[in-house]
Scaffold this motif. Sequence first.
Motif, PDB file in Angstrom:
ATOM      1  N   GLY A  69     -25.549 -78.747  33.412  1.00  0.00           N
ATOM      2  CA  GLY A  69     -26.333 -78.552  34.284  1.00  0.00           C
ATOM      3  C   GLY A  69     -26.519 -78.938  35.374  1.00  0.00           C
ATOM      4  O   GLY A  69     -27.728 -79.725  36.610  1.00  0.00           O
ATOM      5  N   ILE A  70     -25.386 -79.898  35.989  1.00  0.00           N
ATOM      6  CA  ILE A  70     -25.242 -80.897  37.228  1.00  0.00           C
ATOM      7  C   ILE A  70     -25.111 -79.370  38.557  1.00  0.00           C
ATOM      8  O   ILE A  70     -24.603 -78.021  38.353  1.00  0.00           O
ATOM      9  N   THR A  71     -25.694 -79.856  39.737  1.00  0.00           N
ATOM     10  CA  THR A  71     -26.253 -78.888  40.538  1.00  0.00           C
ATOM     11  C   THR A  71     -24.921 -78.974  41.829  1.00  0.00           C
ATOM     12  O   THR A  71     -25.550 -80.496  42.063  1.00  0.00           O
ATOM     13  N   LEU A  72     -24.228 -78.869  42.535  1.00  0.00           N
ATOM     14  CA  LEU A  72     -23.611 -78.653  43.361  1.00  0.00           C
ATOM     15  C   LEU A  72     -23.866 -79.263  44.634  1.00  0.00           C
ATOM     16  O   LEU A  72     -25.531 -79.025  45.329  1.00  0.00           O
ATOM     17  N   ASP A  73     -23.205 -80.679  45.137  1.00  0.00           N
ATOM     18  CA  ASP A  73     -23.796 -81.019  46.653  1.00  0.00           C
ATOM     19  C   ASP A  73     -23.702 -79.836  47.663  1.00  0.00           C
ATOM     20  O   ASP A  73     -22.504 -79.188  47.485  1.00  0.00           O
ATOM     21  N   PRO A  74     -25.072 -79.448  48.449  1.00  0.00           N
ATOM     22  CA  PRO A  74     -24.983 -78.293  49.262  1.00  0.00           C
ATOM     23  C   PRO A  74     -24.154 -78.473  50.590  1.00  0.00           C
ATOM     24  O   PRO A  74     -22.979 -77.550  50.742  1.00  0.00           O
ATOM     25  N   VAL A 109     -12.768 -90.836  45.431  1.00  0.00           N
ATOM     26  CA  VAL A 109     -10.755 -91.733  46.033  1.00  0.00           C
ATOM     27  C   VAL A 109     -10.202 -90.196  46.006  1.00  0.00           C
ATOM     28  O   VAL A 109      -9.279 -90.173  46.981  1.00  0.00           O
ATOM     29  N   ILE A 110     -10.199 -89.620  44.761  1.00  0.00           N
ATOM     30  CA  ILE A 110      -9.243 -88.027  43.884  1.00  0.00           C
ATOM     31  C   ILE A 110      -9.477 -87.214  45.107  1.00  0.00           C
ATOM     32  O   ILE A 110      -8.667 -86.532  45.652  1.00  0.00           O
ATOM     33  N   PHE A 111     -10.690 -87.213  45.176  1.00  0.00           N
ATOM     34  CA  PHE A 111     -10.781 -85.877  45.500  1.00  0.00           C
ATOM     35  C   PHE A 111     -11.024 -85.712  47.486  1.00  0.00           C
ATOM     36  O   PHE A 111     -10.440 -84.980  48.029  1.00  0.00           O
ATOM     37  N   GLY A 112     -10.805 -87.051  47.942  1.00  0.00           N
ATOM     38  CA  GLY A 112     -10.178 -87.540  49.418  1.00  0.00           C
ATOM     39  C   GLY A 112      -9.207 -87.177  49.523  1.00  0.00           C
ATOM     40  O   GLY A 112      -8.399 -86.458  50.666  1.00  0.00           O
ATOM     41  N   VAL A 113      -8.236 -87.845  48.565  1.00  0.00           N
ATOM     42  CA  VAL A 113      -6.218 -87.178  48.211  1.00  0.00           C
ATOM     43  C   VAL A 113      -6.550 -85.681  48.316  1.00  0.00           C
ATOM     44  O   VAL A 113      -5.647 -84.917  49.548  1.00  0.00           O
ATOM     45  N   VAL A 114      -7.364 -85.048  47.521  1.00  0.00           N
ATOM     46  CA  VAL A 114      -6.974 -83.351  47.730  1.00  0.00           C
ATOM     47  C   VAL A 114      -7.818 -82.556  48.508  1.00  0.00           C
ATOM     48  O   VAL A 114      -6.734 -82.109  49.155  1.00  0.00           O
ATOM     49  N   ILE A 115      -8.303 -82.501  48.745  1.00  0.00           N
ATOM     50  CA  ILE A 115      -9.102 -82.193  50.744  1.00  0.00           C
ATOM     51  C   ILE A 115      -8.520 -82.600  51.480  1.00  0.00           C
ATOM     52  O   ILE A 115      -8.060 -81.980  52.632  1.00  0.00           O
ATOM     53  N   TRP A 116      -8.191 -84.052  51.460  1.00  0.00           N
ATOM     54  CA  TRP A 116      -6.890 -84.166  52.284  1.00  0.00           C
ATOM     55  C   TRP A 116      -5.455 -83.541  52.650  1.00  0.00           C
ATOM     56  O   TRP A 116      -5.223 -82.783  53.766  1.00  0.00           O
ATOM     57  N   ALA A 117      -4.543 -83.672  51.079  1.00  0.00           N
ATOM     58  CA  ALA A 117      -3.330 -82.725  51.157  1.00  0.00           C
ATOM     59  C   ALA A 117      -3.820 -81.443  51.313  1.00  0.00           C
ATOM     60  O   ALA A 117      -3.419 -80.510  52.022  1.00  0.00           O
ATOM     61  N   PRO A 123     -19.554 -78.956  48.183  1.00  0.00           N
ATOM     62  CA  PRO A 123     -19.214 -78.259  46.848  1.00  0.00           C
ATOM     63  C   PRO A 123     -18.808 -79.027  45.889  1.00  0.00           C
ATOM     64  O   PRO A 123     -18.684 -79.754  44.786  1.00  0.00           O
ATOM     65  N   ALA A 124     -17.398 -78.886  46.586  1.00  0.00           N
ATOM     66  CA  ALA A 124     -16.266 -79.134  45.452  1.00  0.00           C
ATOM     67  C   ALA A 124     -15.838 -80.668  45.510  1.00  0.00           C
ATOM     68  O   ALA A 124     -15.395 -80.972  44.021  1.00  0.00           O
ATOM     69  N   SER A 125     -17.005 -81.230  45.614  1.00  0.00           N
ATOM     70  CA  SER A 125     -16.663 -83.248  45.524  1.00  0.00           C
ATOM     71  C   SER A 125     -17.153 -83.178  44.319  1.00  0.00           C
ATOM     72  O   SER A 125     -17.267 -84.042  43.740  1.00  0.00           O
ATOM     73  N   THR A 126     -18.689 -82.406  43.766  1.00  0.00           N
ATOM     74  CA  THR A 126     -19.281 -82.723  42.975  1.00  0.00           C
ATOM     75  C   THR A 126     -18.576 -83.474  41.823  1.00  0.00           C
ATOM     76  O   THR A 126     -18.865 -84.176  40.591  1.00  0.00           O
ATOM     77  N   PRO A 127     -17.871 -82.127  41.490  1.00  0.00           N
ATOM     78  CA  PRO A 127     -17.015 -82.480  39.907  1.00  0.00           C
ATOM     79  C   PRO A 127     -16.182 -83.474  39.216  1.00  0.00           C
ATOM     80  O   PRO A 127     -16.436 -84.224  38.923  1.00  0.00           O
ATOM     81  N   GLY A 168      -7.362 -74.592  51.280  1.00  0.00           N
ATOM     82  CA  GLY A 168      -7.782 -75.622  52.376  1.00  0.00           C
ATOM     83  C   GLY A 168      -9.036 -76.006  52.186  1.00  0.00           C
ATOM     84  O   GLY A 168      -9.872 -75.685  51.041  1.00  0.00           O
ATOM     85  N   PRO A 169      -9.939 -76.740  52.744  1.00  0.00           N
ATOM     86  CA  PRO A 169     -11.445 -76.942  52.337  1.00  0.00           C
ATOM     87  C   PRO A 169     -12.258 -76.003  52.302  1.00  0.00           C
ATOM     88  O   PRO A 169     -12.721 -75.876  51.739  1.00  0.00           O
ATOM     89  N   GLY A 170     -11.629 -74.522  52.893  1.00  0.00           N
ATOM     90  CA  GLY A 170     -12.881 -72.676  52.945  1.00  0.00           C
ATOM     91  C   GLY A 170     -12.512 -72.885  51.671  1.00  0.00           C
ATOM     92  O   GLY A 170     -12.823 -72.569  51.037  1.00  0.00           O
ATOM     93  N   PHE A 171     -11.063 -73.080  50.977  1.00  0.00           N
ATOM     94  CA  PHE A 171     -10.607 -72.322  50.022  1.00  0.00           C
ATOM     95  C   PHE A 171     -11.364 -73.567  48.434  1.00  0.00           C
ATOM     96  O   PHE A 171     -11.746 -73.302  47.394  1.00  0.00           O
ATOM     97  N   LEU A 172     -11.345 -74.743  48.479  1.00  0.00           N
ATOM     98  CA  LEU A 172     -11.923 -75.513  47.332  1.00  0.00           C
ATOM     99  C   LEU A 172     -13.329 -75.499  47.644  1.00  0.00           C
ATOM    100  O   LEU A 172     -14.513 -74.945  46.589  1.00  0.00           O
TER     101      LEU A 172
END
Length: 396
Positions: A247-252, A270-278, A255-259, A23-27
């Motif tokens: 050296g990229i810092t994750l968005d606090p 958009v890809i992340f939107g599909v992943v986190i919605w699923a 965080p999972a959307s940054t890569p 789920g989103p917590g997992f990500l």
Amino acid sequence: MSLNNRKSALAGAAFLMATSAIGPGFLTQTATFTQSLMASFGFVILISILLDIGAQLNIWRIITVAEKRAQDIANQVLPGAGYFLAALIVMGGLAFNIGNVGGAGLGLNLLIGISPEMGAILSGLIAIGIFLFKEAGRAMDRLAQILGFIMIALTVFVAWKASPPLGEAAVRTFIPEKLDVIAIVTLVGGTVGGYITFAGAHRLLDAGIKGRESLPEVNKSSVSAILIASIMRVILFLAVLGVVSQGITLDPKNPASTPFEYIAGNFGLVIFGVVIWAASITSVIGAAYTSVSFISSFHASIEQNRNRWIIGFIIVSTAVLATIGRPAQVLVFVGTLNGLILPVSLGLILLAAYKTKIVGDYKHPAWMTVCGIIVVISMAVLSGMTLIKYINGLIG
């Protein structure tokens, strides 16, 4: 039950458990700990997989042999223990589901531009729609499988484009430079803690797959579920590692959307939107279904109207999310909370394996008992250490 329906139910149970975990917590947890531990997070993942399998094999087998849900088994082990376990599971499931609904809202926000709150409400309605079907169980199984494959495939693409340091990740998986106890508790809690490990086991019972003759199939389904969730964990770990090692810092805030964004810009989001919605919608369904399964045997009216109770659970989760929100820190903490529940639930199930009034003349494999005891003791100790850290942090 036909052979095809049986195979579908076994696969559905594995994916229901796995997608309940993803789920989103997992990500959020995976991204957060990858940034803090870098390649050494691979060791945490390895340890968590071993603990996950040790816990889940025991729980699924004993529930299958007893042919009863976990709360009824617990009540037979110790009168009242089932009600206590159900309370823990439902509270943890509700907390988790608030985050799940929030994640689904964020996914639709990224995909179609509506507000996260409206996205959460729309996602809640979609989840409710599953339980309006007469064959809700089959619909749930199929959705979990389809969305599970989509999540993994899209994340593989991002991990490949991120070019992570695979050699270092492989070495640090066995020889870590640093270790975080909280990370282990959180990962195990987020994979088999709380309601999650029971999602597939209770689904198998509802599908009529039970009894000793089903154990070989249940073993396979149980381990498959852990491996599906673990594959997603490893792939996301590599995707995040590939980005943070540059050296990229994750968005606090997310965080999972940054890569995803770093690799493919707006299309990556958009890809992340599909992943986190699923990930989120399958977890909403799994959390609601399993949490209600923990109270459905306590009263005939709940069992007879189980889908209505599941719908009510989703409505409450959605309503709370709309007023409170879903900060990333809460998602990490809830995973830890589920880790605290695991020693209690697994301990009760292990005791049941040696009570003839529950399992008859079934002989539980000694090596599984030993593995289960190791998980109970390890998670109890690690959870205690984690609680102390949290308390010291609050005091400090």
